[in-house]
Design a protein around this motif. Structure first.
Motif, PDB file in Angstrom:
ATOM      1  N   PRO A   1       0.814  -1.221   0.000  1.00  0.00           N
ATOM      2  CA  PRO A   1       0.000   0.000   0.000  1.00  0.00           C
ATOM      3  C   PRO A   1       0.846   1.269   0.000  1.00  0.00           C
ATOM      4  O   PRO A   1       0.478   2.264  -0.647  1.00  0.00           O
ATOM      5  CB  PRO A   1      -0.812  -0.117   1.304  1.00  0.00           C
ATOM      6  N   TYR A   2       1.968   1.246   0.710  1.00  0.00           N
ATOM      7  CA  TYR A   2       2.813   2.431   0.805  1.00  0.00           C
ATOM      8  C   TYR A   2       3.562   2.658  -0.515  1.00  0.00           C
ATOM      9  O   TYR A   2       3.777   3.806  -0.918  1.00  0.00           O
ATOM     10  CB  TYR A   2       3.778   2.277   1.983  1.00  0.00           C
ATOM     11  N   ARG A   3       3.933   1.573  -1.167  1.00  0.00           N
ATOM     12  CA  ARG A   3       4.540   1.685  -2.500  1.00  0.00           C
ATOM     13  C   ARG A   3       3.541   2.304  -3.474  1.00  0.00           C
ATOM     14  O   ARG A   3       3.880   3.216  -4.236  1.00  0.00           O
ATOM     15  CB  ARG A   3       4.973   0.298  -2.979  1.00  0.00           C
ATOM     16  N   TRP A   4       2.300   1.825  -3.429  1.00  0.00           N
ATOM     17  CA  TRP A   4       1.255   2.371  -4.297  1.00  0.00           C
ATOM     18  C   TRP A   4       1.005   3.844  -4.000  1.00  0.00           C
ATOM     19  O   TRP A   4       0.845   4.657  -4.923  1.00  0.00           O
ATOM     20  CB  TRP A   4      -0.032   1.577  -4.094  1.00  0.00           C
ATOM     21  N   ASN A   5       1.034   4.215  -2.727  1.00  0.00           N
ATOM     22  CA  ASN A   5       0.774   5.603  -2.356  1.00  0.00           C
ATOM     23  C   ASN A   5       1.823   6.532  -2.944  1.00  0.00           C
ATOM     24  O   ASN A   5       1.498   7.628  -3.429  1.00  0.00           O
ATOM     25  CB  ASN A   5       0.744   5.751  -0.835  1.00  0.00           C
ATOM     26  N   LEU A   6       3.075   6.140  -2.943  1.00  0.00           N
ATOM     27  CA  LEU A   6       4.127   6.967  -3.537  1.00  0.00           C
ATOM     28  C   LEU A   6       4.020   6.996  -5.056  1.00  0.00           C
ATOM     29  O   LEU A   6       4.129   8.063  -5.681  1.00  0.00           O
ATOM     30  CB  LEU A   6       5.502   6.438  -3.132  1.00  0.00           C
ATOM     31  N   GLN A   7       3.782   5.849  -5.635  1.00  0.00           N
ATOM     32  CA  GLN A   7       3.783   5.781  -7.098  1.00  0.00           C
ATOM     33  C   GLN A   7       2.613   6.539  -7.709  1.00  0.00           C
ATOM     34  O   GLN A   7       2.749   7.127  -8.781  1.00  0.00           O
ATOM     35  CB  GLN A   7       3.777   4.315  -7.535  1.00  0.00           C
ATOM     36  N   ARG A   8       1.484   6.571  -7.030  1.00  0.00           N
ATOM     37  CA  ARG A   8       0.326   7.269  -7.592  1.00  0.00           C
ATOM     38  C   ARG A   8       0.502   8.790  -7.583  1.00  0.00           C
ATOM     39  O   ARG A   8      -0.229   9.516  -8.254  1.00  0.00           O
ATOM     40  CB  ARG A   8      -0.942   6.911  -6.827  1.00  0.00           C
ATOM     41  N   LEU A   9       1.472   9.295  -6.819  1.00  0.00           N
ATOM     42  CA  LEU A   9       1.729  10.727  -6.766  1.00  0.00           C
ATOM     43  C   LEU A   9       2.575  11.212  -7.948  1.00  0.00           C
ATOM     44  O   LEU A   9       2.722  12.417  -8.145  1.00  0.00           O
ATOM     45  CB  LEU A   9       2.426  11.089  -5.450  1.00  0.00           C
ATOM     46  N   HIS A  10       3.140  10.264  -8.708  1.00  0.00           N
ATOM     47  CA  HIS A  10       3.928  10.603  -9.908  1.00  0.00           C
ATOM     48  C   HIS A  10       4.989  11.660  -9.584  1.00  0.00           C
ATOM     49  O   HIS A  10       5.012  12.754 -10.140  1.00  0.00           O
ATOM     50  CB  HIS A  10       3.009  11.094 -11.034  1.00  0.00           C
ATOM     51  N   LEU A  11       5.883  11.280  -8.692  1.00  0.00           N
ATOM     52  CA  LEU A  11       6.860  12.229  -8.155  1.00  0.00           C
ATOM     53  C   LEU A  11       8.101  12.400  -9.035  1.00  0.00           C
ATOM     54  O   LEU A  11       8.917  13.282  -8.770  1.00  0.00           O
ATOM     55  CB  LEU A  11       7.280  11.790  -6.750  1.00  0.00           C
ATOM     56  N   GLY A  12       8.274  11.571 -10.034  1.00  0.00           N
ATOM     57  CA  GLY A  12       9.433  11.709 -10.907  1.00  0.00           C
ATOM     58  C   GLY A  12      10.733  11.389 -10.178  1.00  0.00           C
ATOM     59  O   GLY A  12      10.804  10.439  -9.390  1.00  0.00           O
ATOM     60  N   ARG A  13      11.744  12.191 -10.461  1.00  0.00           N
ATOM     61  CA  ARG A  13      13.037  12.005  -9.800  1.00  0.00           C
ATOM     62  C   ARG A  13      12.979  12.622  -8.409  1.00  0.00           C
ATOM     63  O   ARG A  13      12.807  13.836  -8.258  1.00  0.00           O
ATOM     64  CB  ARG A  13      14.152  12.653 -10.624  1.00  0.00           C
ATOM     65  N   VAL A  14      13.153  11.797  -7.390  1.00  0.00           N
ATOM     66  CA  VAL A  14      12.922  12.196  -6.002  1.00  0.00           C
ATOM     67  C   VAL A  14      14.237  12.339  -5.250  1.00  0.00           C
ATOM     68  O   VAL A  14      15.157  11.525  -5.401  1.00  0.00           O
ATOM     69  CB  VAL A  14      12.035  11.153  -5.290  1.00  0.00           C
ATOM     70  N   LEU A  15      14.296  13.355  -4.394  1.00  0.00           N
ATOM     71  CA  LEU A  15      15.339  13.450  -3.382  1.00  0.00           C
ATOM     72  C   LEU A  15      14.708  13.009  -2.071  1.00  0.00           C
ATOM     73  O   LEU A  15      13.824  13.683  -1.538  1.00  0.00           O
ATOM     74  CB  LEU A  15      15.869  14.880  -3.275  1.00  0.00           C
ATOM     75  N   ASP A  16      15.130  11.856  -1.578  1.00  0.00           N
ATOM     76  CA  ASP A  16      14.558  11.240  -0.383  1.00  0.00           C
ATOM     77  C   ASP A  16      15.429  11.586   0.823  1.00  0.00           C
ATOM     78  O   ASP A  16      16.514  11.028   1.005  1.00  0.00           O
ATOM     79  CB  ASP A  16      14.485   9.720  -0.592  1.00  0.00           C
ATOM     80  N   ILE A  17      14.940  12.526   1.636  1.00  0.00           N
ATOM     81  CA  ILE A  17      15.699  12.993   2.794  1.00  0.00           C
ATOM     82  C   ILE A  17      15.468  12.042   3.971  1.00  0.00           C
ATOM     83  O   ILE A  17      14.329  11.755   4.338  1.00  0.00           O
ATOM     84  CB  ILE A  17      15.254  14.416   3.205  1.00  0.00           C
ATOM     85  N   GLY A  18      16.566  11.581   4.582  1.00  0.00           N
ATOM     86  CA  GLY A  18      16.431  10.604   5.659  1.00  0.00           C
ATOM     87  C   GLY A  18      15.999   9.262   5.099  1.00  0.00           C
ATOM     88  O   GLY A  18      15.063   8.632   5.589  1.00  0.00           O
ATOM     89  N   CYS A  19      16.700   8.804   4.072  1.00  0.00           N
ATOM     90  CA  CYS A  19      16.260   7.632   3.310  1.00  0.00           C
ATOM     91  C   CYS A  19      16.399   6.316   4.054  1.00  0.00           C
ATOM     92  O   CYS A  19      15.836   5.305   3.619  1.00  0.00           O
ATOM     93  CB  CYS A  19      17.024   7.556   1.987  1.00  0.00           C
TER      94      CYS A  19
END
Length: 214
Positions: free
Chosen positions: A47-65
């Motif tokens: 579900p959390y993977r789907w939540n990120l992917q549906r936002l269509h964020l493109g190239r992401v900078l993930d702070i505190g990865c």
């Protein structure tokens, strides 16, 4: 204000991040939690993977990865940054592109305006308000104008589950951070379950989605 008091040992303003989250022990703890309980048997991250992917964020900078749990689900060319070098090492072992803050500063293709989106997932509850503001001030310039910003924090049970959580960050606090950083809020929502479930389900999250000023 929060209904939850800060944990003992909370850093004073200006402290980079809760010291205990920078150790090899913390990295090992994250690795153990990845395989704890039902997580070994079911695709609990779906579900959390789907939540990120549906936002269509493109190239992401993930702070505190961390170990790259979210970075795995971000678009091509996404980059993680974490103050824990042991966690960064684990990300790289998993084939992910991750740096410590100093490493990111000198990394190719990571300059101003080089990312489509900024992700701050399960970070703000680990730091005091001023440090959180500093993180946004430091990294927002790396996002394109009108780029997306996603901030995610735990709800009640999740907040209480980790001794390195020092500050309650709910919808009100997320909106406050957005306003201070000049982020236009698009929406806020509870995920994956309705807001009341945060009192019984440890993985319910507050989510804010906004945009960087043009």
């Amino acid at each position: 204000m929060s209904d939850f008091p800060a944990a003992s040992g909370a850093p004073t303003p200006g402290t980079p991040i809760t010291p205990s989250t920078a150790t090899s022990d913390y990295t090992r703890r994250l690795a153990r939690l990845e395989q704890a309980g039902i997580k070994r048997l079911l695709p609990t991250q779906a579900p959390y993977r789907w939540n990120l992917q549906r936002l269509h964020l493109g190239r992401v900078l993930d702070i505190g990865c961390g170990l790259g749990r979210n970075l795995l689900n971000c678009g091509p060319g996404s980059v993680g940054v974490d103050h824990n070098p042991h966690s960064v090492g684990t990300c790289r072992e998993r084939g992910l592109n991750a740096y410590t803050p100093d490493g990111l500063a000198g990394a190719p293709d990571c300059g101003p305006g080089s990312f489509d989106s900024l992700l701050l997932a399960h970070v703000l509850e680990h730091v005091d308000e001023e440090t959180a503001a500093s993180l946004l001030e430091q990294y927002l310039p790396l996002v394109k104008p009108r780029g997306s910003v996603v901030m995610i924090t735990p709800q009640e049970v999740g907040y209480r589950s980790d001794a390195t959580h020092i500050r309650w960050v709910g919808f009100e606090e997320l909106r406050g951070h957005a306003a201070r950083a000049g982020i236009a809020v698009g929406r806020t929502y509870s995920f994956p379950l309705p807001r009341p479930m945060g009192k019984v389900f440890p993985y319910n999250e507050f989510v804010l989605v906004g945009r960087v000023a043009a």
